[in-house]
Design a protein around this motif. Structure first.
Motif, PDB file in Angstrom:
ATOM      1  N   ARG A 286      98.526  77.247  83.174  1.00  0.00           N
ATOM      2  CA  ARG A 286      97.002  76.169  83.733  1.00  0.00           C
ATOM      3  C   ARG A 286      97.180  76.504  84.947  1.00  0.00           C
ATOM      4  NH1 ARG A 286      97.136  74.658  79.004  1.00  0.00           N
ATOM      5  NH2 ARG A 286      95.846  73.972  78.032  1.00  0.00           N
ATOM      6  N   LEU A 287      98.020  76.345  85.881  1.00  0.00           N
ATOM      7  CA  LEU A 287      98.121  76.510  87.763  1.00  0.00           C
ATOM      8  C   LEU A 287      97.732  77.516  88.434  1.00  0.00           C
ATOM      9  CD1 LEU A 287     100.669  74.470  88.190  1.00  0.00           C
ATOM     10  CD2 LEU A 287      99.035  73.677  89.321  1.00  0.00           C
ATOM     11  N   LYS A 288      98.017  78.723  87.378  1.00  0.00           N
ATOM     12  CA  LYS A 288      97.750  80.294  88.039  1.00  0.00           C
ATOM     13  C   LYS A 288      96.205  80.235  87.577  1.00  0.00           C
ATOM     14  CE  LYS A 288     102.207  82.511  86.656  1.00  0.00           C
ATOM     15  NZ  LYS A 288     103.362  83.308  86.215  1.00  0.00           N
ATOM     16  N   LEU A 294      89.733  78.858  91.632  1.00  0.00           N
ATOM     17  CA  LEU A 294      88.928  78.219  92.967  1.00  0.00           C
ATOM     18  C   LEU A 294      89.157  79.333  93.638  1.00  0.00           C
ATOM     19  CD1 LEU A 294      91.340  75.343  92.732  1.00  0.00           C
ATOM     20  CD2 LEU A 294      89.184  75.714  93.025  1.00  0.00           C
ATOM     21  N   ASP A 295      89.295  80.190  93.230  1.00  0.00           N
ATOM     22  CA  ASP A 295      89.091  81.915  94.227  1.00  0.00           C
ATOM     23  C   ASP A 295      87.617  81.908  94.552  1.00  0.00           C
ATOM     24  OD1 ASP A 295      91.712  81.846  95.679  1.00  0.00           O
ATOM     25  OD2 ASP A 295      92.425  83.520  93.439  1.00  0.00           O
ATOM     26  N   PHE A 296      87.275  82.230  93.520  1.00  0.00           N
ATOM     27  CA  PHE A 296      85.355  82.445  93.364  1.00  0.00           C
ATOM     28  C   PHE A 296      84.584  80.767  93.870  1.00  0.00           C
ATOM     29  CE2 PHE A 296      87.282  84.839  90.044  1.00  0.00           C
ATOM     30  CZ  PHE A 296      86.465  86.414  90.589  1.00  0.00           C
ATOM     31  N   VAL A 297      84.998  79.930  94.056  1.00  0.00           N
ATOM     32  CA  VAL A 297      84.842  78.496  93.952  1.00  0.00           C
ATOM     33  C   VAL A 297      84.366  78.650  95.887  1.00  0.00           C
ATOM     34  CG1 VAL A 297      84.526  76.519  94.779  1.00  0.00           C
ATOM     35  CG2 VAL A 297      85.459  77.362  92.153  1.00  0.00           C
ATOM     36  N   PRO A 298      84.609  79.325  96.500  1.00  0.00           N
ATOM     37  CA  PRO A 298      83.987  78.768  98.081  1.00  0.00           C
ATOM     38  C   PRO A 298      82.813  79.618  98.121  1.00  0.00           C
ATOM     39  CG  PRO A 298      86.222  79.347  97.803  1.00  0.00           C
ATOM     40  CD  PRO A 298      85.571  79.592  96.837  1.00  0.00           C
ATOM     41  N   VAL A 299      82.618  81.173  97.525  1.00  0.00           N
ATOM     42  CA  VAL A 299      81.260  81.338  97.540  1.00  0.00           C
ATOM     43  C   VAL A 299      80.082  80.894  96.662  1.00  0.00           C
ATOM     44  CG1 VAL A 299      79.698  84.024  96.375  1.00  0.00           C
ATOM     45  CG2 VAL A 299      82.355  83.664  96.242  1.00  0.00           C
ATOM     46  N   HIS A 300      79.989  80.549  96.361  1.00  0.00           N
ATOM     47  CA  HIS A 300      78.728  79.010  95.827  1.00  0.00           C
ATOM     48  C   HIS A 300      79.594  77.654  95.857  1.00  0.00           C
ATOM     49  CE1 HIS A 300      75.887  82.967  95.292  1.00  0.00           C
ATOM     50  NE2 HIS A 300      77.248  83.233  94.274  1.00  0.00           N
ATOM     51  N   GLY A 320      86.416  88.533  85.259  1.00  0.00           N
ATOM     52  CA  GLY A 320      87.786  89.081  85.395  1.00  0.00           C
ATOM     53  C   GLY A 320      88.314  87.247  85.211  1.00  0.00           C
ATOM     54  N   LEU A 321      87.758  86.602  85.288  1.00  0.00           N
ATOM     55  CA  LEU A 321      88.528  85.711  84.569  1.00  0.00           C
ATOM     56  C   LEU A 321      89.131  85.255  82.964  1.00  0.00           C
ATOM     57  CD1 LEU A 321      86.655  82.668  86.359  1.00  0.00           C
ATOM     58  CD2 LEU A 321      89.504  84.233  87.469  1.00  0.00           C
ATOM     59  N   THR A 322      88.738  85.916  82.269  1.00  0.00           N
ATOM     60  CA  THR A 322      89.077  86.211  80.541  1.00  0.00           C
ATOM     61  C   THR A 322      89.693  86.754  80.092  1.00  0.00           C
ATOM     62  OG1 THR A 322      86.753  85.099  80.433  1.00  0.00           O
ATOM     63  CG2 THR A 322      88.398  86.089  78.302  1.00  0.00           C
ATOM     64  N   PRO A 323      91.266  86.702  79.635  1.00  0.00           N
ATOM     65  CA  PRO A 323      92.262  88.328  79.726  1.00  0.00           C
ATOM     66  C   PRO A 323      91.648  88.401  78.331  1.00  0.00           C
ATOM     67  CG  PRO A 323      92.695  85.453  79.094  1.00  0.00           C
ATOM     68  CD  PRO A 323      91.384  85.501  79.530  1.00  0.00           C
TER      69      PRO A 323
END
Length: 433
Positions: A286-288, A294-300, A320-323
């Motif tokens: 979960r941490l990963k 959170l890498d995508f959060v700053p965009v919006h 890109g987040l769903t394996p």
């Protein structure tokens, strides 16, 4: 001919049995959403939900003179959160998906509002008791068939047939954590049914054993955490309710303050806590995932990418987040992280406001009211809030349905607007009603 038929249909929808049947059907339909989506597909499931919603609307129209609309006050915070999620359609990076997802959210919300307005708390508990008994029993039967009798996975329902090895099991709801959450809420529901004599002990005891066994066979650290917190919350409420009336309010606020302090300490000492509960690698995974989200959060960061609820693997950034392999997931596995990505900081603030108000109101009512049925919304919210640390269940489908019901009930019973519009004390339902 048309008018008499319509009149007869409305008369049927006015009956208590029809209302009870619609409540149970709505709860059951949302509870096994995953199974229905797998068996009849999303179009078939949404069609069933839309037909149910039309029946609920007709029932409300037929019973408009019976419902005390003065008491039927929807929480403004809930409406504000839903409004913001709907507004995200304007800037969504995936507008078509947001439109469909938000429409689905509104349908489930309406089912919850109908149940909250139409049924007393004890009646809600009875309906959910029947639904949870059925879901857990059928889940166990399927797990026995898959894991012991046929010894083959049931791939269409994500059942891996591991019961003979002691689990984990997922039953009708896709994941062990979701099944465990339902079982934990079932324990609360079955216990209150027994206390209020809504069912006999010959039903209550096997039901509690079924729920406890399900929790054990999920082998989920997340559900273990939820169970421990529920036991502590139940013990705290039991102690508060035994105090003299003049001391209850102080004790309630003291416990709420202690909970806030506990949350702060848990954040400060999160590293050793993570190490303590990371025996199976659940938290490490979960941490990963959270860091990737959170890498995508700053965009919006303020407004979010747009409401989506359950992730759509074909829409960026979720693609890109769903394996494509490994451990599957259709959410950020944390309600706040999920919301921050989808509806931004504003959405997170509004959501925390509606959750906080619903929980405080429910907790205060649980300590003040004589009937034990009032502890159900508070304990259900405890379970939903606790599991939100490791799952996004509270945001969609059955978790959201439960949350809306609890929020509507709490707002109707204890709203700041009642101070501006005094109203007579509402009679509590008797346990045997």
């Amino acid at each position: 001919m048309g008018a008499p038929v319509i009149g007869a249909a409305l008369e049927l929808l006015r009956s208590p049995r029809a209302t009870a049947a619609l409540t149970t059907t709505g709860a059951g339909l949302v509870a096994i959403a995953f199974t229905l989506q797998q068996v009849i597909g999303w179009p078939g499931y949404l069609a069933a939900l839309i037909v149910l919603t039309l029946l609920l609307v007709a029932s409300l129209i037929a019973r408009r003179d019976e419902i005390d609309w003065h008491w039927a006050i929807l929480p403004i915070s809930l409406l504000a959160y839903l409004g913001w999620a709907g507004l995200s359609l304007l800037w969504s990076e995936y507008q078509r998906v947001t439109l469909i997802s938000f429409s689905y959210l509104v349908l489930v919300t309406f089912v919850g509002v109908f149940i909250g307005l139409s049924r007393d708390t004890i009646q809600v508990i009875r309906s959910f008791g029947d639904v949870l008994r059925a879901v857990l029993l059928v889940s166990l039967v399927l797990e026995v068939l898959s894991g012991i009798i046929f010894d083959a996975p049931l791939a269409v329902l994500n059942i891996h047939g591991e019961l003979a090895e002691g689990g984990p099991i997922s039953g009708l709801v896709s994941t062990r954590n979701q099944l465990g959450l339902l079982a934990a809420i079932a324990v609360v529901t079955f216990a209150i049914e027994w206390r209020t004599r809504s069912v006999t002990r010959y039903v209550a005891i096997p039901s509690l054993a079924l729920a406890a066994g399900t929790i054990a066979f999920t082998r989920s650290p997340v559900v273990g955490m939820v169970t421990v917190v529920l036991l502590l919350a139940g013990a705290a409420l039991y102690g508060i309710r035994r105090l003299p009336e003049e001391r209850r309010q102080f004790a309630q606020y003291a416990i709420l303050a202690a909970l806030a302090l506990f949350a702060v300490l848990a954040w400060v000492f999160r590293a050793p806590i993570i190490a303590l509960f990371n025996a199976t690698g659940e938290l490490e995974f979960r941490l990963k995932l959270w860091q990737r989200v959170l890498d995508f959060v700053p965009v919006h960061w303020l407004e979010g990418w747009g409401w989506i609820g359950i992730w759509n693997s074909a829409s960026p950034p979720y693609s890109g987040l769903t394996p494509t392999g490994g451990r599957p997931h259709d959410s950020a596995l944390n309600a706040v992280v999920d919301l921050w990505l989808q509806v931004g900081a504003v959405g997170v603030f509004l959501f925390l406001a509606v959750v906080g108000l619903a929980f405080v109101r429910s907790w205060l009512l649980a300590g003040r009211r004589r009937s034990v049925v009032h502890t159900w919304p508070a304990l259900v919210l405890v379970a939903l809030i606790t599991v939100s640390v490791a799952e996004s269940s509270i945001l969609t489908e059955f978790g959201w349905l439960l949350f809306v019901i609890c929020a509507v009930k709490a707002s109707a019973e204890l709203s700041w607007r009642s101070a501006l519009s005094p109203r007579p004390e509402r009679p509590e339902p008797l346990p045997h009603e």
